[in-house]
Design a protein around this motif. Sequence first.
Motif, mmCIF file in Angstrom:
data_model
loop_
_atom_site.group_PDB
_atom_site.id
_atom_site.type_symbol
_atom_site.label_atom_id
_atom_site.label_comp_id
_atom_site.label_asym_id
_atom_site.label_seq_id
_atom_site.Cartn_x
_atom_site.Cartn_y
_atom_site.Cartn_z
ATOM 1 N N ALA B 77 -43.679 11.884 -4.361
ATOM 2 C CA ALA B 77 -42.217 11.904 -5.066
ATOM 3 C C ALA B 77 -42.207 12.225 -3.288
ATOM 4 O O ALA B 77 -41.054 11.699 -3.430
ATOM 5 N N GLY B 78 -42.915 11.939 -2.389
ATOM 6 C CA GLY B 78 -42.780 11.935 -0.827
ATOM 7 C C GLY B 78 -42.615 10.353 -0.733
ATOM 8 O O GLY B 78 -41.242 10.047 -0.136
ATOM 9 N N SER B 81 -39.369 8.384 -2.126
ATOM 10 C CA SER B 81 -38.074 8.544 -0.920
ATOM 11 C C SER B 81 -38.656 7.819 0.188
ATOM 12 O O SER B 81 -37.631 7.563 0.572
ATOM 13 N N GLY B 86 -34.685 8.077 -2.951
ATOM 14 C CA GLY B 86 -34.982 9.843 -2.839
ATOM 15 C C GLY B 86 -33.673 11.040 -3.564
ATOM 16 O O GLY B 86 -33.779 12.195 -3.229
ATOM 17 N N PRO B 88 -33.450 13.523 -6.518
ATOM 18 C CA PRO B 88 -34.845 14.018 -6.172
ATOM 19 C C PRO B 88 -35.575 14.380 -7.878
ATOM 20 O O PRO B 88 -36.280 14.352 -7.783
ATOM 21 N N GLY B 91 -37.983 11.615 -8.768
ATOM 22 C CA GLY B 91 -38.723 11.767 -8.524
ATOM 23 C C GLY B 91 -39.110 12.717 -9.019
ATOM 24 O O GLY B 91 -40.907 13.118 -8.812
ATOM 25 N N ILE B 149 -39.546 10.932 4.825
ATOM 26 C CA ILE B 149 -38.642 11.320 3.383
ATOM 27 C C ILE B 149 -37.379 12.271 3.773
ATOM 28 O O ILE B 149 -37.469 12.960 4.553
ATOM 29 N N THR B 151 -34.153 13.404 1.232
ATOM 30 C CA THR B 151 -33.712 13.762 -0.097
ATOM 31 C C THR B 151 -32.420 13.806 -0.534
ATOM 32 O O THR B 151 -32.183 14.668 0.334
ATOM 33 N N ALA B 231 -44.218 17.985 -6.245
ATOM 34 C CA ALA B 231 -42.876 16.753 -5.793
ATOM 35 C C ALA B 231 -41.865 18.235 -5.274
ATOM 36 O O ALA B 231 -41.105 17.783 -4.065
ATOM 37 N N GLN B 235 -39.780 17.751 -1.354
ATOM 38 C CA GLN B 235 -38.312 16.882 -1.435
ATOM 39 C C GLN B 235 -37.716 18.034 -0.268
ATOM 40 O O GLN B 235 -36.643 17.824 0.286
ATOM 41 N N GLU B 238 -39.764 17.718 2.796
ATOM 42 C CA GLU B 238 -38.882 16.228 3.355
ATOM 43 C C GLU B 238 -40.690 16.063 4.304
ATOM 44 O O GLU B 238 -40.499 15.657 5.071
#
Lengths: 249, 323
Positions: B77-78, B81, B86, B88, B91, B149, B151, B231, B235, B238
């Motif tokens: 997820a990071g 993003s 980004g 969420p 992600g 990151i 989000t 994840a 998010q 960040e």
Amino acid sequence: MNSLETRNLNKAFGKLVVADNVSLALPQGARHALIGPNGAGKTTLINLITGALRPDTGSVQLNGEDITSLLPDARVKRGLGRTFQINTLFPQLTPLESATMAICERDALSGHWLSPLAKHGAAIDEAYDLLGRVGLADAATKPTRDLAYGQQRLLEIALALASSPKVLLLDEPAAGVPKSESAALFEVIAGLPEDISVLFIEHDMNLVFSFATSITVLVQGAILTEGPPDQIAHDPQVREIYLGGAHHG
Amino acid sequence: MDPKSWIRAKARISPYEAIFWIAAAVIPFVFFENYLSLAASVAVTALFCISLDMILGYAGIISLGHAAFFGIGAYTAGILSARGWGEPISGLLLAAAVTAAVGYIVSFMIVRVQHLALLMITLGLSFLLAELAISFDQFTGGSDGLQGIDTWKLLGIWKFSLWGHTAYAYALATLFVLFLLARRIVHSPFGLTLEAIRENPVRTTALGAPNHAHLRKIFTIAAAFAGVAGALLAQISETVSPEALGFQRSAEIAVMLILGGTGRLYGAILGAIIFMIARDQISGFYLQYWYFWIGLILILVVLFLPRGILGGLERLARLGRRA
Ligand SMILES: Nc1ncnc2c1ncn2[C@@H]1O[C@H](COP(=O)(O)OP(=O)(O)O)[C@@H](O)[C@H]1O
Ligand SMILES: [Mg+2]
């Protein structure tokens, strides 16, 4: 065609020969007892038939199909059921859950991960019914570990029956059961569905002679003799080796 | 007795559950606004802990490296993003897919071994991944952690602010949805089969169950749960650092689960709540004593409450009802 056949099974643990050219045949509906002294290789033979152990040589036939190379669970799916000499149950689950699990597995429901168990009412009813038939209805919702030993022996058989076997292997079903509880157990064994072929190991000679229609005597991994109960009962070799010297005239 | 209603009753939602979830949704917002960030990380940790409960509590698979999946989810997820996407929820879904795939591959190794070998393999896996995360620094930011990151607004509406309102609502909603899913799984025929395998794999085999296939399936599902938890953390905070998949996180999550009680889902949640809040409170003053207290409590719980704190509470409630 025989329900179950072993052909020249051989197995050794190191130097210890535990199956020595064992060939057995069970016709459909058989009530076949396997007797012999402790350490003769009776449990090992069951393990070879179910696939828990691999034979060094020889083969196993189930209803005419060679199952020697199948994994244990695949053999069960083809109709081979067993019980254990030492209780092999699910201590924290109830008999109802245990039997329901067995039926779900048999009916290919065990992979259903998004439907509530309670929706599979037919499986649950069948499980409860089965427990009732072996006299465990009252114990159905107690944790298995809290059941009396005799009840646990009954559950051993009920679980094996839950998978609807065509051939059933019973490993000393009455082992350790006190006299007071053995009648219920004998009744269940006597009442097994007629079309199931049964191979059972037993030390209780009352049970063997009242229930078996044929007997195999195993000694040191090899078949000593085979025949109907009255013949085995009067076989001097059997009396010598298995029943012990006490019967000498 | 009707056996179906007995089975149904075991899975029925109790009033306590409803009260718990309403409280979780209301109390932090109303009474502990300053602690919303903490509440969000409790929710994330509870989800991670539920994931471990599914394999350990229900299926009997011991793991000392479960953070591997948490970390993979966090990095997935990071990185997504940091590289410009980004949003969420997508992600989370991507993290779930990636961790499920990795979990599925790893599961082939896991189901072959038991006991010490299982501990070593899971431990080795998390060491290996932590090292990889440090080495591939052009993707992961190495030991400094992943930077950049960003989000996006949740559903395009709610901004993730410093105060953590959105973060907590997002984490709690995700926890709730996946908790419902976990609850459904453990009360399914599959869930029952897992418990049977945990209790006695020899017997399930003798009943025709393909143990390995069942265990691979729950391991894959649990990996995805852990991935979503990771994840979420990436998010919300960040940032992601290699400790996301480190040994300490794996060990802590196991401690929380044992404290709370295995094989009941709520034990995982309770363990996470107690552990995270206690650490937040205690470490303010006595950081160096934290592991002393956790060690002591762990020993006491294992000795005197083998079914965890929740198991102990349940027994107390039963005794109370009988008295
Ligand atoms: N896995 C094993 N490894 C080595 N020896 C074994 C194993 N299983 C059984 N044996 C040995 O094989 C012999 C036969 O055992 P078993 O089949 O259990 O006998 P029975 O059921 O007739 O009493 C015994 O001497 C036992 O110690
Ligand atoms: Mg034996």
